[in-house]
Design a protein around this motif. Sequence first.
Motif, PDB file in Angstrom:
ATOM      1  N   UNK A   1       9.632   3.612   7.092  1.00 42.70           N
ATOM      2  CA  UNK A   1       9.574   3.493   5.520  1.00 42.70           C
ATOM      3  C   UNK A   1       8.505   2.700   5.158  1.00 42.70           C
ATOM      4  N   UNK A   2       8.459   1.728   5.643  1.00 40.77           N
ATOM      5  CA  UNK A   2       7.903   0.245   4.595  1.00 40.77           C
ATOM      6  C   UNK A   2       6.422   0.627   4.669  1.00 40.77           C
ATOM      7  N   UNK A   3       6.172  -0.228   3.580  1.00 41.68           N
ATOM      8  CA  UNK A   3       4.838  -0.294   2.850  1.00 41.68           C
ATOM      9  C   UNK A   3       4.480  -1.475   4.551  1.00 41.68           C
ATOM     10  N   UNK A   4       2.973  -1.013   4.934  1.00 39.39           N
ATOM     11  CA  UNK A   4       3.024  -1.477   5.877  1.00 39.39           C
ATOM     12  C   UNK A   4       1.862  -3.365   5.329  1.00 39.39           C
ATOM     13  N   UNK A   5       1.640  -3.081   3.459  1.00 37.26           N
ATOM     14  CA  UNK A   5       1.679  -4.965   3.008  1.00 37.26           C
ATOM     15  C   UNK A   5       3.148  -5.685   3.078  1.00 37.26           C
ATOM     16  N   UNK A   6       3.881  -5.008   3.102  1.00 43.19           N
ATOM     17  CA  UNK A   6       5.221  -5.685   3.399  1.00 43.19           C
ATOM     18  C   UNK A   6       5.856  -6.236   4.541  1.00 43.19           C
ATOM     19  N   UNK A   7       5.029  -6.357   5.414  1.00 44.90           N
ATOM     20  CA  UNK A   7       5.362  -6.564   7.034  1.00 44.90           C
ATOM     21  C   UNK A   7       5.183  -8.182   6.975  1.00 44.90           C
ATOM     22  N   UNK A   8       3.904  -8.703   6.930  1.00 43.38           N
ATOM     23  CA  UNK A   8       4.034  -9.651   6.885  1.00 43.38           C
ATOM     24  C   UNK A   8       5.005 -10.991   5.688  1.00 43.38           C
ATOM     25  N   UNK A   9       5.113 -10.374   4.502  1.00 42.58           N
ATOM     26  CA  UNK A   9       5.312 -11.462   3.913  1.00 42.58           C
ATOM     27  C   UNK A   9       7.331 -10.781   4.065  1.00 42.58           C
ATOM     28  N   UNK A  10       7.105  -9.143   4.570  1.00 43.30           N
ATOM     29  CA  UNK A  10       9.268 -10.039   4.864  1.00 43.30           C
ATOM     30  C   UNK A  10       9.232 -10.542   6.264  1.00 43.30           C
ATOM     31  N   UNK A  11       8.550 -11.134   7.281  1.00 41.59           N
ATOM     32  CA  UNK A  11       8.534 -11.413   8.136  1.00 41.59           C
ATOM     33  C   UNK A  11       8.938 -13.393   7.869  1.00 41.59           C
ATOM     34  N   UNK A  12       8.277 -13.233   7.063  1.00 36.64           N
ATOM     35  CA  UNK A  12       7.994 -14.890   5.821  1.00 36.64           C
ATOM     36  C   UNK A  12       9.106 -15.114   5.630  1.00 36.64           C
ATOM     37  N   UNK A  13       9.806 -13.902   4.527  1.00 36.24           N
ATOM     38  CA  UNK A  13      10.590 -14.121   4.060  1.00 36.24           C
ATOM     39  C   UNK A  13      11.986 -14.275   4.635  1.00 36.24           C
TER      40      UNK A  13
ATOM     41  N   UNK B   1       7.628  11.122  -5.866  1.00 32.56           N
ATOM     42  CA  UNK B   1       9.349  11.463  -5.711  1.00 32.56           C
ATOM     43  C   UNK B   1       9.235  10.902  -3.712  1.00 32.56           C
ATOM     44  N   UNK B   2       8.917  11.076  -3.787  1.00 35.47           N
ATOM     45  CA  UNK B   2       8.980  10.659  -1.614  1.00 35.47           C
ATOM     46  C   UNK B   2       9.128   9.393  -1.549  1.00 35.47           C
ATOM     47  N   UNK B   3       8.663   8.089  -2.599  1.00 30.89           N
ATOM     48  CA  UNK B   3       9.215   6.604  -3.324  1.00 30.89           C
ATOM     49  C   UNK B   3      10.177   6.941  -2.867  1.00 30.89           C
ATOM     50  N   UNK B   4      10.482   7.874  -3.841  1.00 31.21           N
ATOM     51  CA  UNK B   4      11.813   7.632  -4.528  1.00 31.21           C
ATOM     52  C   UNK B   4      13.479   7.833  -3.571  1.00 31.21           C
ATOM     53  N   UNK B   5      13.107   8.867  -2.754  1.00 31.53           N
ATOM     54  CA  UNK B   5      13.997   9.489  -2.307  1.00 31.53           C
ATOM     55  C   UNK B   5      14.173   8.728  -1.080  1.00 31.53           C
ATOM     56  N   UNK B   6      12.807   7.898  -0.370  1.00 37.80           N
ATOM     57  CA  UNK B   6      13.490   6.658   0.953  1.00 37.80           C
ATOM     58  C   UNK B   6      13.964   5.903   0.288  1.00 37.80           C
ATOM     59  N   UNK B   7      13.197   5.139  -0.965  1.00 37.71           N
ATOM     60  CA  UNK B   7      14.103   3.850  -1.599  1.00 37.71           C
ATOM     61  C   UNK B   7      15.647   4.765  -1.812  1.00 37.71           C
ATOM     62  N   UNK B   8      15.907   5.712  -2.496  1.00 33.50           N
ATOM     63  CA  UNK B   8      17.511   6.117  -2.308  1.00 33.50           C
ATOM     64  C   UNK B   8      18.091   5.972  -0.717  1.00 33.50           C
ATOM     65  N   UNK B   9      17.519   6.926   0.241  1.00 35.81           N
ATOM     66  CA  UNK B   9      17.868   5.966   1.757  1.00 35.81           C
ATOM     67  C   UNK B   9      18.169   4.630   1.766  1.00 35.81           C
ATOM     68  N   UNK B  10      17.394   3.735   1.844  1.00 37.04           N
ATOM     69  CA  UNK B  10      17.524   2.503   2.003  1.00 37.04           C
ATOM     70  C   UNK B  10      18.703   2.015   1.361  1.00 37.04           C
ATOM     71  N   UNK B  11      18.721   2.101   0.233  1.00 32.77           N
ATOM     72  CA  UNK B  11      19.900   1.632  -0.537  1.00 32.77           C
ATOM     73  C   UNK B  11      21.568   3.187  -0.241  1.00 32.77           C
ATOM     74  N   UNK B  12      21.160   3.615   0.503  1.00 36.75           N
ATOM     75  CA  UNK B  12      22.923   4.671   0.951  1.00 36.75           C
ATOM     76  C   UNK B  12      22.446   4.213   2.755  1.00 36.75           C
ATOM     77  N   UNK B  13      22.076   2.940   3.481  1.00 34.72           N
ATOM     78  CA  UNK B  13      21.970   2.438   4.445  1.00 34.72           C
ATOM     79  C   UNK B  13      22.283   0.656   4.251  1.00 34.72           C
ATOM     80  N   UNK B  14      23.348   0.195   3.270  1.00 38.16           N
ATOM     81  CA  UNK B  14      23.030  -0.932   3.198  1.00 38.16           C
ATOM     82  C   UNK B  14      23.633  -1.872   4.455  1.00 38.16           C
ATOM     83  N   UNK B  15      24.843  -0.988   4.072  1.00 36.66           N
ATOM     84  CA  UNK B  15      25.702  -1.295   5.272  1.00 36.66           C
ATOM     85  C   UNK B  15      25.315  -1.096   6.467  1.00 36.66           C
TER      86      UNK B  15
END
Length: 154
Positions: free
Chosen positions: A66-78, A40-54
């Motif tokens: 809030x981002x998962x630590x496992x995505x830090x390097x992947x996001x930077x590379x992308x 439920x916390x995941x869904x809430x935070x994803x909803x917050x991210x969706x709302x912040x689109x602009x």
Amino acid sequence: MENLSMKYQKLENQEAHWKWLYLIKKNREGENITRYEERSLQQSKVHDLLESQNYPEKIEEWIANHMAESLIIKLDQAIRARRKRFFNAEKLSTKKKSIDLEYGVWLRLSKYSKKMKMTLSETITYMIDERESKALYESQMSAMKAGLKDLLNK
């Protein structure tokens, strides 16, 4: 040597949007993009991210908090890859195009490229140049033969 970070200028608003797109795509693929285990916390935070689109500042704040630590390097590379493609697409000489090849054709081209110590693009260019040179040579030989034939017939 030119520093890559200087070569590809960061565009904060654009990159925040790319980060948002990347995270939303990962979420839609079923990956937990948050640092939380509780659903439920995941869904809430994803909803917050969706709302912040602009809102680039809110996206960056969400990532920091809030981002998962496992995505830090992947996001930077992308984002680095996206930035490079974005700037390379501005000039025709660096713009990339893709082609679909049958696997067997790709395999042969790949093996030949490795043998020649060239990239796939360099190999294709080389092969085209060789074919054009051969066609020019054949044309010149035909013209010479025709010229000799004319001389001999006189």
